[in-house]
Design a protein around this motif. Sequence first.
Motif, PDB file in Angstrom:
ATOM      1  N   GLY A 182      31.661   5.281 -11.869  1.00 14.32           N
ATOM      2  CA  GLY A 182      31.283   6.685 -11.862  1.00 14.32           C
ATOM      3  C   GLY A 182      30.062   6.968 -12.709  1.00 14.32           C
ATOM      4  O   GLY A 182      29.695   6.194 -13.610  1.00 14.32           O
ATOM      5  N   TRP A 183      29.421   8.089 -12.411  1.00 13.86           N
ATOM      6  CA  TRP A 183      28.287   8.602 -13.188  1.00 13.86           C
ATOM      7  C   TRP A 183      28.688   9.945 -13.764  1.00 13.86           C
ATOM      8  O   TRP A 183      29.087  10.853 -13.042  1.00 13.86           O
ATOM      9  N   GLN A 184      28.613  10.069 -15.095  1.00 14.14           N
ATOM     10  CA  GLN A 184      28.865  11.327 -15.771  1.00 14.14           C
ATOM     11  C   GLN A 184      27.519  12.023 -15.989  1.00 14.14           C
ATOM     12  O   GLN A 184      26.715  11.594 -16.815  1.00 14.14           O
ATOM     13  N   ALA A 185      27.274  13.061 -15.219  1.00 17.23           N
ATOM     14  CA  ALA A 185      26.034  13.820 -15.336  1.00 17.23           C
ATOM     15  C   ALA A 185      26.196  14.913 -16.397  1.00 17.23           C
ATOM     16  O   ALA A 185      27.308  15.242 -16.819  1.00 17.23           O
ATOM     17  N   PRO A 190      22.446  21.719  -9.160  1.00 17.89           N
ATOM     18  CA  PRO A 190      22.615  21.136  -7.820  1.00 17.89           C
ATOM     19  C   PRO A 190      21.429  21.381  -6.897  1.00 17.89           C
ATOM     20  O   PRO A 190      21.177  20.590  -5.989  1.00 17.89           O
ATOM     21  N   ARG A 191      20.670  22.437  -7.144  1.00 17.89           N
ATOM     22  CA  ARG A 191      19.510  22.721  -6.289  1.00 17.89           C
ATOM     23  C   ARG A 191      18.414  21.690  -6.487  1.00 17.89           C
ATOM     24  O   ARG A 191      17.634  21.408  -5.568  1.00 17.89           O
ATOM     25  N   SER A 192      18.336  21.098  -7.672  1.00 19.08           N
ATOM     26  CA  SER A 192      17.271  20.152  -7.990  1.00 19.08           C
ATOM     27  C   SER A 192      17.748  18.709  -8.023  1.00 19.08           C
ATOM     28  O   SER A 192      16.947  17.803  -8.252  1.00 19.08           O
ATOM     29  N   ALA A 193      19.053  18.484  -7.804  1.00 22.64           N
ATOM     30  CA  ALA A 193      19.612  17.153  -7.987  1.00 22.64           C
ATOM     31  C   ALA A 193      18.967  16.119  -7.082  1.00 22.64           C
ATOM     32  O   ALA A 193      18.647  15.006  -7.516  1.00 22.64           O
ATOM     33  N   GLY A 194      18.766  16.461  -5.821  1.00 22.28           N
ATOM     34  CA  GLY A 194      18.177  15.506  -4.894  1.00 22.28           C
ATOM     35  C   GLY A 194      16.779  15.100  -5.297  1.00 22.28           C
ATOM     36  O   GLY A 194      16.427  13.910  -5.271  1.00 22.28           O
ATOM     37  N   ARG A 195      15.980  16.083  -5.704  1.00 24.06           N
ATOM     38  CA  ARG A 195      14.597  15.805  -6.096  1.00 24.06           C
ATOM     39  C   ARG A 195      14.532  15.000  -7.389  1.00 24.06           C
ATOM     40  O   ARG A 195      13.723  14.072  -7.525  1.00 24.06           O
ATOM     41  N   PRO A 214      32.886   3.837  -3.592  1.00 25.54           N
ATOM     42  CA  PRO A 214      31.882   4.906  -3.685  1.00 25.54           C
ATOM     43  C   PRO A 214      31.699   5.369  -5.128  1.00 25.54           C
ATOM     44  O   PRO A 214      32.640   5.349  -5.927  1.00 25.54           O
ATOM     45  N   LEU A 215      30.494   5.772  -5.450  1.00 26.48           N
ATOM     46  CA  LEU A 215      30.191   6.259  -6.801  1.00 26.48           C
ATOM     47  C   LEU A 215      30.796   7.647  -7.006  1.00 26.48           C
ATOM     48  O   LEU A 215      30.522   8.579  -6.243  1.00 26.48           O
ATOM     49  N   ASP A 216      31.617   7.770  -8.040  1.00 30.94           N
ATOM     50  CA  ASP A 216      32.152   9.080  -8.428  1.00 30.94           C
ATOM     51  C   ASP A 216      31.092   9.794  -9.269  1.00 30.94           C
ATOM     52  O   ASP A 216      30.612   9.236 -10.262  1.00 30.94           O
ATOM     53  N   VAL A 217      30.720  11.000  -8.886  1.00 31.14           N
ATOM     54  CA  VAL A 217      29.723  11.791  -9.618  1.00 31.14           C
ATOM     55  C   VAL A 217      30.443  12.977 -10.247  1.00 31.14           C
ATOM     56  O   VAL A 217      30.929  13.867  -9.538  1.00 31.14           O
ATOM     57  N   SER A 218      30.554  12.972 -11.562  1.00 31.81           N
ATOM     58  CA  SER A 218      31.267  14.045 -12.263  1.00 31.81           C
ATOM     59  C   SER A 218      30.288  14.910 -13.040  1.00 31.81           C
ATOM     60  O   SER A 218      29.338  14.405 -13.640  1.00 31.81           O
ATOM     61  N   VAL A 219      30.540  16.213 -13.016  1.00 32.11           N
ATOM     62  CA  VAL A 219      29.629  17.191 -13.608  1.00 32.11           C
ATOM     63  C   VAL A 219      30.413  18.224 -14.401  1.00 32.11           C
ATOM     64  O   VAL A 219      31.284  18.900 -13.842  1.00 32.11           O
ATOM     65  N   PRO A 220      30.143  18.355 -15.713  1.00 32.04           N
ATOM     66  CA  PRO A 220      30.788  19.422 -16.484  1.00 32.04           C
ATOM     67  C   PRO A 220      30.113  20.764 -16.219  1.00 32.04           C
ATOM     68  O   PRO A 220      28.882  20.851 -16.166  1.00 32.04           O
ATOM     69  N   VAL A 221      30.947  21.800 -16.046  1.00 33.18           N
ATOM     70  CA  VAL A 221      30.411  23.142 -15.809  1.00 33.18           C
ATOM     71  C   VAL A 221      31.264  24.181 -16.539  1.00 33.18           C
ATOM     72  O   VAL A 221      32.483  24.208 -16.368  1.00 33.18           O
ATOM     73  N   PRO A 222      30.653  25.029 -17.356  1.00 34.38           N
ATOM     74  CA  PRO A 222      31.369  26.193 -17.868  1.00 34.38           C
ATOM     75  C   PRO A 222      31.803  27.051 -16.682  1.00 34.38           C
ATOM     76  O   PRO A 222      31.012  27.289 -15.762  1.00 34.38           O
ATOM     77  N   PHE A 223      33.039  27.531 -16.690  1.00 38.57           N
ATOM     78  CA  PHE A 223      33.608  28.120 -15.474  1.00 38.57           C
ATOM     79  C   PHE A 223      34.455  29.360 -15.786  1.00 38.57           C
ATOM     80  O   PHE A 223      35.211  29.386 -16.754  1.00 38.57           O
ATOM     81  N   ALA A 224      34.315  30.373 -14.920  1.00 38.37           N
ATOM     82  CA  ALA A 224      35.190  31.544 -14.967  1.00 38.37           C
ATOM     83  C   ALA A 224      35.063  32.304 -13.666  1.00 38.37           C
ATOM     84  O   ALA A 224      34.002  32.324 -13.030  1.00 38.37           O
ATOM     85  N   ALA A 312      28.793  20.191  -3.763  1.00 39.43           N
ATOM     86  CA  ALA A 312      29.201  19.164  -2.805  1.00 39.43           C
ATOM     87  C   ALA A 312      27.992  18.572  -2.100  1.00 39.43           C
ATOM     88  O   ALA A 312      27.896  17.349  -1.908  1.00 39.43           O
ATOM     89  N   ALA A 313      27.046  19.428  -1.711  1.00 39.52           N
ATOM     90  CA  ALA A 313      25.834  18.947  -1.037  1.00 39.52           C
ATOM     91  C   ALA A 313      25.001  18.061  -1.951  1.00 39.52           C
ATOM     92  O   ALA A 313      24.274  17.172  -1.482  1.00 39.52           O
ATOM     93  N   ALA A 314      25.110  18.278  -3.271  1.00 34.95           N
ATOM     94  CA  ALA A 314      24.375  17.458  -4.244  1.00 34.95           C
ATOM     95  C   ALA A 314      25.076  16.135  -4.528  1.00 34.95           C
ATOM     96  O   ALA A 314      24.572  15.335  -5.318  1.00 34.95           O
ATOM     97  N   GLY A 315      26.230  15.907  -3.910  1.00 33.59           N
ATOM     98  CA  GLY A 315      26.929  14.649  -4.080  1.00 33.59           C
ATOM     99  C   GLY A 315      27.993  14.636  -5.157  1.00 33.59           C
ATOM    100  O   GLY A 315      28.552  13.578  -5.473  1.00 33.59           O
ATOM    101  N   VAL A 316      28.308  15.793  -5.734  1.00 36.92           N
ATOM    102  CA  VAL A 316      29.318  15.855  -6.787  1.00 36.92           C
ATOM    103  C   VAL A 316      30.696  15.598  -6.187  1.00 36.92           C
ATOM    104  O   VAL A 316      31.070  16.202  -5.179  1.00 36.92           O
TER     105      VAL A 316
END
Length: 345
Positions: A182-185, A190-195, A214-224, A312-316
Motif C-alpha cells: 500500500g501507499w499512504q498518501a 484528488p483533482r490534481s492526483a493524476g497530474r 493491487p496497490l492499496d492507496v490510503s488517504v487521510p481526510v478530515p471529515f464531517a 475513487a477516480a483518483a485511485g483511492v
Amino acid sequence: MRLGIQLGYSGEGFAASVDEVVEFEEAGAELVVVPEAYSFDAVSQLGFLAARTRGMQLASGVMQLYTRTPTLLAMTAAGLDYVSGGRFNLGLGASGPQVIEGFHGVRYDAPLARTRETAEICRRVWRRETLAFDGDHYTIPLPGDYAKPLKIINRPTRSRIPILLAAMGPRNVALAAEIAEGWQALWLDPRSAGRVFGDALADGRSRRDPGLGPLDVSVPVPFAVGEPTPVLLGRHRAQLALYLGGMGAKGRNFSNDLVRRYGYAEEATRVQDLFLSGRRAEATAAVPDDLVTATSLVGTVDTIRHRLDDFAAAGVTTLLASPLAATRAERVKDVAALRELLGKL
C-alpha cells in the motif's frame, strides 16, 4: 472503497479516542491508523487497540525506519500481528531530517535505498529465514568472530505482513507502487492526483511483483457531514500551516514541495515564511481556502457523495477519516453515514 479511521497524535485523550474507535468499528470502520512523528510511540497504542477492537485492521502511520533497525521493525510488526490475530499492517516511512536528526540524533540519508532494504529484511524475517543480508546500508550479520545468522524464534502469525509506505515525492511514490502492498498518501488533492502522481505510480507499477496484488492507496481526510464552517475546518487549516511551514526546513519540506506541485507555489512560500518567522496565526490564515477544501471531506451528504467519486477516480482505495463533529454521538453517526455512502460507490 475501504473505510478507515485516522487518529491524531497521542495525548491525554487517547483512552477516550479508543472508546470511540470501538464505536466506529461497530459503525462500519474497517481500519484504524496510529501516527508517530515526535509524539508518544505508535507501538504501545497499537497494542492497546489490538486488545480493544475485534476485527478491524490496525496500521502504523508511520513507524520511522531510521529510529529502529530493520530487524526490530520486523520483530515489532510480527508481535503486533500476533497480539491482534493477524490484523496488523506495517506503515513505514522515512519521516524527514528535522525529526530524524533534530529529535533522534540520527543521520538522515539515502531514504529510498534504506526503505527498499528494510522492506526486504522484514519480509525475510517474517518468512523465518535465517537472516543474512548484504546491502548498501544494512549488513546482517556484521562481520566478526561472534556474529552469526539467526532467525526469529517465534513463528509469525503471517509470513507476509502488509507494508504500507508513506510517500509524497515522485521517487518515493514510485517505490511504494513497486515494492509495497500500500501507499499512504498525505494531503491528497484528488483533482490534481493524476497530474502530480500519475507518472510515478505508473513507473512503480511497471516493476511491481504481481504477487503483491493491487496497490492499496490510503488517504487521510478530515471529515464531517455538515456545513464546512471556518470553525469546523479550523484544525485542518492549522495542521496544513504546521506541515507547510514548520515540518521541515526552508528548502527541505516535503509537504511544502507537494503543495507547490499542486500549483500553490506562491502561497506555500508565504505560509512557510510566516510560520518560520513566528507568525503562526497569519500563516494559518494564509493557507489557501481551495487547498483546505480539496484535502478534506466536509459538506452535505450530496456534496460528500460527489467528492467520494473524485477520490475513487483518483485511485483511492482506503479513505482514512478523521471525524470532526463536536460530539461523540455525531462523530459515530457521521462515520456510519460515510460507510453507507462508500458502500454505494
